[in-house]
Design an enzyme around this catalytic site. Structure first.
Site, mmCIF file in Angstrom:
data_model
loop_
_atom_site.group_PDB
_atom_site.id
_atom_site.type_symbol
_atom_site.label_atom_id
_atom_site.label_comp_id
_atom_site.label_asym_id
_atom_site.label_seq_id
_atom_site.Cartn_x
_atom_site.Cartn_y
_atom_site.Cartn_z
ATOM 1 N N ASP A 68 -8.474 -13.790 1.777
ATOM 2 C CA ASP A 68 -8.388 -12.599 0.930
ATOM 3 C C ASP A 68 -8.049 -11.441 1.870
ATOM 4 O O ASP A 68 -8.872 -11.079 2.725
ATOM 5 C CB ASP A 68 -9.741 -12.380 0.224
ATOM 6 C CG ASP A 68 -9.708 -11.156 -0.681
ATOM 7 O OD1 ASP A 68 -8.824 -10.284 -0.498
ATOM 8 O OD2 ASP A 68 -10.577 -11.070 -1.568
ATOM 9 N N TYR A 160 -1.828 2.396 -8.631
ATOM 10 C CA TYR A 160 -0.772 1.570 -8.012
ATOM 11 C C TYR A 160 0.204 2.467 -7.240
ATOM 12 O O TYR A 160 0.558 2.185 -6.095
ATOM 13 C CB TYR A 160 -0.042 0.776 -9.103
ATOM 14 C CG TYR A 160 1.001 -0.198 -8.584
ATOM 15 C CD1 TYR A 160 0.620 -1.383 -7.954
ATOM 16 C CD2 TYR A 160 2.363 0.058 -8.721
ATOM 17 C CE1 TYR A 160 1.569 -2.281 -7.478
ATOM 18 C CE2 TYR A 160 3.317 -0.834 -8.259
ATOM 19 C CZ TYR A 160 2.922 -2.009 -7.637
ATOM 20 O OH TYR A 160 3.867 -2.895 -7.166
#
Ligand code: NDP
Length: 264
Positions: A68, A160
């Site tokens: 991750d 984002y």
């Protein structure tokens, strides 16, 4: 010579994050086709196993480590395992990322932190893990898959957009700092690409708007003057160019790949 295979990355070692699907998978295969040995990483082992077999079938070496990239310890372990397993690393592709949207009113803090962690802080961790090797060997290529959201703002994607603008800042700062070591650092800024991430966005928009998949896909395509989504292989082709020796004069750049939507 007629039968000579064009392999501009012969002898090079590359690492691609988020290689299990979509753009990252296409980049890993393209770099391998060009002659590189390729280390791949993502969280889903099954995706990586399939990819490793495909790369090995081309006669290249490939290794997979699940990781991750928002976890600095896992990133350090991934970098150490892949770089020592491949005998070094010449090319790093920061591709792992994710998208999420919400109107700014009632914007969930969780979404903000998640977007910054996966799209910005992860690139910081991964670069931090590989850059000492690149400095020691006085060479390296860092290619980050940013977004057209690194260049412009739009509705409903504040987190984002902020994360992708941030990663462009990191790209430019690193390009300046690593210049003396023959390391180039560049970003690719695609518009909508036809990947599983976009499939997820389409499902989300269908749910929010009540429109059909065909209507949503047509809306996304219209955002490009070319009236189409970008293919993952187009992004991979540009990454391949930036990975080669011939691109050594290009650093600190953000290259748009969006069918002409943003011309700057
Ligand atoms: P996909 O969702 O199709 O694939 C993303 C890949 O990243 C998967 O292999 C996924 O594997 C991996 N990944 C996601 N989160 C993590 C994590 N925390 N740690 C490690 N790996 C992770 O995405 P795309 O191919 O569409 O996008 C790739 C990049 O391109 C992203 O940075 C995205 O922002 C950017 N981009 C995409 C556009 C698009 O329209 N698709 C447009 C512009 C930019 P797993 O879940 O198994 O970890």
């Amino acid at each position: 010579m007629a039968n000579e295979v064009y392999a501009p990355l012969q002898g090079k070692r590359a690492v691609v994050t988020g290689a299990g699907r979509g753009i990252g998978r296409s980049i890993a295969l393209t770099l391998a086709r060009a002659g590189a040995d390729v280390g791949v990483t993502a969280r889903t082992a099954a995706d990586l196993d399939t990819l490793v077999h495909e790369i090995e079938a081309m006669g290249r070496r490939s290794l997979a480590v699940t990781c991750d990239v928002t976890n600095p310890e896992q990133v350090r372990h991934m970098a150490e395992t892949l770089a020592s397993g491949l005998g070094g690393c010449d090319i790093l592709v920061n591709n792992a990322g994710n998208a999420g949207s919400h109107k700014f009113l009632d914007h969930p803090d969780e979404l903000w932190h998640r977007m910054l962690a996966i799209n910005l802080t992860s690139v910081y961790y991964v670069c931090k893990a590989f850059v000492p090797r690149f400095i020691a060997q006085k060479s390296g290529r860092i290619i980050t898959i940013a977004s057209i959201a690194s260049r412009i703002g739009d509705r409903y994607i504040a987190a984002y957009t902020a994360s992708k603008h941030g990663v462009l800042g990191l790209t430019r700062a690193l390009a300046a700092e690593l210049l003396p070591y023959n390391i180039t650092v560049n970003a690719i800024c695609p518009g909508y690409v036809d990947t599983p991430m976009t499939d997820g966005n389409v499902q989300n928009m269908m749910r929010l708007t009540g429109k059909t998949e065909q209507e949503i896909r047509a809306t996304l395509a219209k955002m490009s003057p070319q009236q189409r989504l970008i293919e993952p292989d187009e992004v991979a082709g540009l990454a391949l160019y930036l990975a080669q020796d011939i691109s050594k004069g290009i650093t600190g750049q953000a290259i748009n790949l969006d069918g002409g939507a943003v011309m700057s």
